[in-house]
Design a protein around this motif. Structure first.
Motif, PDB file in Angstrom:
ATOM      1  N   THR A   8       1.502  -0.944  -0.135  1.00  0.00           N
ATOM      2  CA  THR A   8      -0.020   0.167  -0.033  1.00  0.00           C
ATOM      3  C   THR A   8       0.905   1.187   0.155  1.00  0.00           C
ATOM      4  OG1 THR A   8       0.164   0.554   2.278  1.00  0.00           O
ATOM      5  CG2 THR A   8      -1.897  -0.897   1.373  1.00  0.00           C
ATOM      6  N   ASP A   9       1.736   0.870   0.430  1.00  0.00           N
ATOM      7  CA  ASP A   9       3.420   2.229   0.635  1.00  0.00           C
ATOM      8  C   ASP A   9       3.961   2.520  -1.107  1.00  0.00           C
ATOM      9  OD1 ASP A   9       2.029   3.096   2.830  1.00  0.00           O
ATOM     10  OD2 ASP A   9       4.507   1.732   4.158  1.00  0.00           O
ATOM     11  N   VAL A  10       3.735   1.882  -1.225  1.00  0.00           N
ATOM     12  CA  VAL A  10       4.539   1.380  -3.148  1.00  0.00           C
ATOM     13  C   VAL A  10       4.206   2.943  -4.067  1.00  0.00           C
ATOM     14  CG1 VAL A  10       5.452   0.668  -5.153  1.00  0.00           C
ATOM     15  CG2 VAL A  10       5.249  -0.717  -2.887  1.00  0.00           C
ATOM     16  N   PRO A  11       4.128   3.716  -4.531  1.00  0.00           N
ATOM     17  CA  PRO A  11       3.927   5.025  -5.229  1.00  0.00           C
ATOM     18  C   PRO A  11       3.202   3.866  -6.267  1.00  0.00           C
ATOM     19  CG  PRO A  11       6.551   5.042  -4.210  1.00  0.00           C
ATOM     20  CD  PRO A  11       6.065   3.570  -4.330  1.00  0.00           C
ATOM     21  N   GLU A  12       2.886   5.174  -6.947  1.00  0.00           N
ATOM     22  CA  GLU A  12       1.806   5.019  -8.505  1.00  0.00           C
ATOM     23  C   GLU A  12       2.520   4.454  -9.289  1.00  0.00           C
ATOM     24  OE1 GLU A  12      -0.940   3.415 -11.220  1.00  0.00           O
ATOM     25  OE2 GLU A  12      -1.254   2.873  -8.380  1.00  0.00           O
ATOM     26  N   GLN A  13       3.595   5.056  -9.548  1.00  0.00           N
ATOM     27  CA  GLN A  13       4.589   5.329 -10.363  1.00  0.00           C
ATOM     28  C   GLN A  13       5.411   3.677 -11.054  1.00  0.00           C
ATOM     29  OE1 GLN A  13       4.251   7.651  -8.211  1.00  0.00           O
ATOM     30  NE2 GLN A  13       4.490   9.446  -8.568  1.00  0.00           N
ATOM     31  N   GLY A  16       2.358   1.316 -11.468  1.00  0.00           N
ATOM     32  CA  GLY A  16       1.314   1.259 -12.169  1.00  0.00           C
ATOM     33  C   GLY A  16       2.156   0.811 -13.775  1.00  0.00           C
ATOM     34  N   ASP A  17       3.491   0.877 -13.314  1.00  0.00           N
ATOM     35  CA  ASP A  17       4.499   0.423 -14.113  1.00  0.00           C
ATOM     36  C   ASP A  17       3.987  -1.644 -15.004  1.00  0.00           C
ATOM     37  OD1 ASP A  17       7.403  -0.587 -15.688  1.00  0.00           O
ATOM     38  OD2 ASP A  17       8.078   1.325 -15.233  1.00  0.00           O
ATOM     39  N   SER A  18       4.353  -1.927 -16.122  1.00  0.00           N
ATOM     40  CA  SER A  18       4.622  -3.003 -16.792  1.00  0.00           C
ATOM     41  C   SER A  18       5.189  -4.267 -15.410  1.00  0.00           C
ATOM     42  CB  SER A  18       4.243  -3.204 -18.235  1.00  0.00           C
ATOM     43  OG  SER A  18       5.696  -3.140 -18.387  1.00  0.00           O
ATOM     44  N   VAL A  19       5.918  -3.641 -15.633  1.00  0.00           N
ATOM     45  CA  VAL A  19       6.953  -4.557 -14.387  1.00  0.00           C
ATOM     46  C   VAL A  19       6.273  -4.756 -13.018  1.00  0.00           C
ATOM     47  CG1 VAL A  19       8.352  -2.948 -13.174  1.00  0.00           C
ATOM     48  CG2 VAL A  19       9.627  -4.888 -13.781  1.00  0.00           C
ATOM     49  N   TYR A  25      10.001  -9.344  -9.323  1.00  0.00           N
ATOM     50  CA  TYR A  25      10.061  -8.329  -9.013  1.00  0.00           C
ATOM     51  C   TYR A  25       9.534  -7.852  -7.952  1.00  0.00           C
ATOM     52  CZ  TYR A  25      10.022  -2.992  -9.606  1.00  0.00           C
ATOM     53  OH  TYR A  25       9.709  -1.087  -9.070  1.00  0.00           O
ATOM     54  N   ARG A  26       7.950  -7.849  -7.992  1.00  0.00           N
ATOM     55  CA  ARG A  26       7.773  -7.246  -6.637  1.00  0.00           C
ATOM     56  C   ARG A  26       8.334  -7.692  -5.199  1.00  0.00           C
ATOM     57  NH1 ARG A  26       3.081  -8.838  -9.634  1.00  0.00           N
ATOM     58  NH2 ARG A  26       2.486 -10.417  -8.007  1.00  0.00           N
ATOM     59  N   LEU A  27       8.170  -9.164  -5.226  1.00  0.00           N
ATOM     60  CA  LEU A  27       9.006  -9.376  -4.176  1.00  0.00           C
ATOM     61  C   LEU A  27      10.005  -9.201  -3.752  1.00  0.00           C
ATOM     62  CD1 LEU A  27       7.274 -13.709  -4.579  1.00  0.00           C
ATOM     63  CD2 LEU A  27       6.926 -11.461  -2.745  1.00  0.00           C
ATOM     64  N   THR A  65      17.596  -5.421 -11.348  1.00  0.00           N
ATOM     65  CA  THR A  65      18.051  -5.805 -12.383  1.00  0.00           C
ATOM     66  C   THR A  65      17.206  -6.589 -13.481  1.00  0.00           C
ATOM     67  OG1 THR A  65      20.611  -7.428 -10.923  1.00  0.00           O
ATOM     68  CG2 THR A  65      19.583  -8.601 -12.990  1.00  0.00           C
ATOM     69  N   LEU A  66      16.183  -7.574 -12.169  1.00  0.00           N
ATOM     70  CA  LEU A  66      14.754  -7.354 -13.304  1.00  0.00           C
ATOM     71  C   LEU A  66      14.228  -6.625 -14.135  1.00  0.00           C
ATOM     72  CD1 LEU A  66      13.227  -9.652 -10.169  1.00  0.00           C
ATOM     73  CD2 LEU A  66      13.944 -10.324 -12.706  1.00  0.00           C
ATOM     74  N   CYS A  67      14.406  -5.268 -13.035  1.00  0.00           N
ATOM     75  CA  CYS A  67      13.933  -4.034 -14.327  1.00  0.00           C
ATOM     76  C   CYS A  67      14.779  -4.137 -15.517  1.00  0.00           C
ATOM     77  CB  CYS A  67      13.705  -2.452 -13.026  1.00  0.00           C
ATOM     78  SG  CYS A  67      12.605  -2.612 -12.554  1.00  0.00           S
ATOM     79  N   GLU A  68      16.125  -4.280 -15.826  1.00  0.00           N
ATOM     80  CA  GLU A  68      16.688  -3.878 -16.421  1.00  0.00           C
ATOM     81  C   GLU A  68      16.352  -5.378 -17.484  1.00  0.00           C
ATOM     82  OE1 GLU A  68      20.917  -2.833 -17.608  1.00  0.00           O
ATOM     83  OE2 GLU A  68      20.791  -3.157 -15.668  1.00  0.00           O
TER      84      GLU A  68
END
Length: 140
Positions: A8-13, A16-19, A25-27, A65-68
């Protein structure tokens, strides 16, 4: 902190990203936040200061690294970065094990289980990307 509270504290930016659809990634991002808190505990023991640094670096590299990798165009390119994240996940779990005497048993078990969950997800992602080697264009 639970995953649900953290999310709940993770920003929408970011959400909202497809990643964000990628569970690993979330974990990994959640683990990175937890690790920063755990490092504060580790720093109370001078002998564990180096471990704290290594642990936070390894955990921080997982989601980055997962983002990249997610942003790479080919399956082969994505697989390579997912393998790097796999290595960082294993390294993170290894540092938690080496620091096991500094944490309550339930905290250590939670962190090691979280690392193992990310490892399993990364293994599957690498396998899928290597098999398909598809080209994609990712959008934010």
């Amino acid at each position: 902190m639970t995953y649900e509270q953290w999310e709940t504290d993770v920003p929408e930016q970011i959400r909202g990203d497809s990643v964000w659809k990628m569970e690993a990634y979330r974990l990994g991002l959640f683990l990175s936040d937890l690790t920063r808190e755990d490092a504060a505990i580790m720093l109370k023991d001078r002998r564990a200061a180096g471990f704290a640094d290594q642990l936070t670096r390894a955990a921080g590299k997982i989601s980055s690294t997962l983002c990249e990798g997610y942003s790479r165009e080919t399956g082969k390119g994505r697989a390579l970065y997912y393998e790097y994240a796999l290595g960082s996940s294993r390294e993170c779990r290894d540092w938690y094990y080496k620091s096991r005497r500094l944490f309550r048993a339930e905290v250590l078990e939670h962190r090691m289980n979280l690392c193992t969950q990310v490892i399993r997800l990364c293994l599957k992602m690498v396998e899928n990307e290597r098999r398909t080697n598809r080209r994609v264009v990712t959008r934010s």
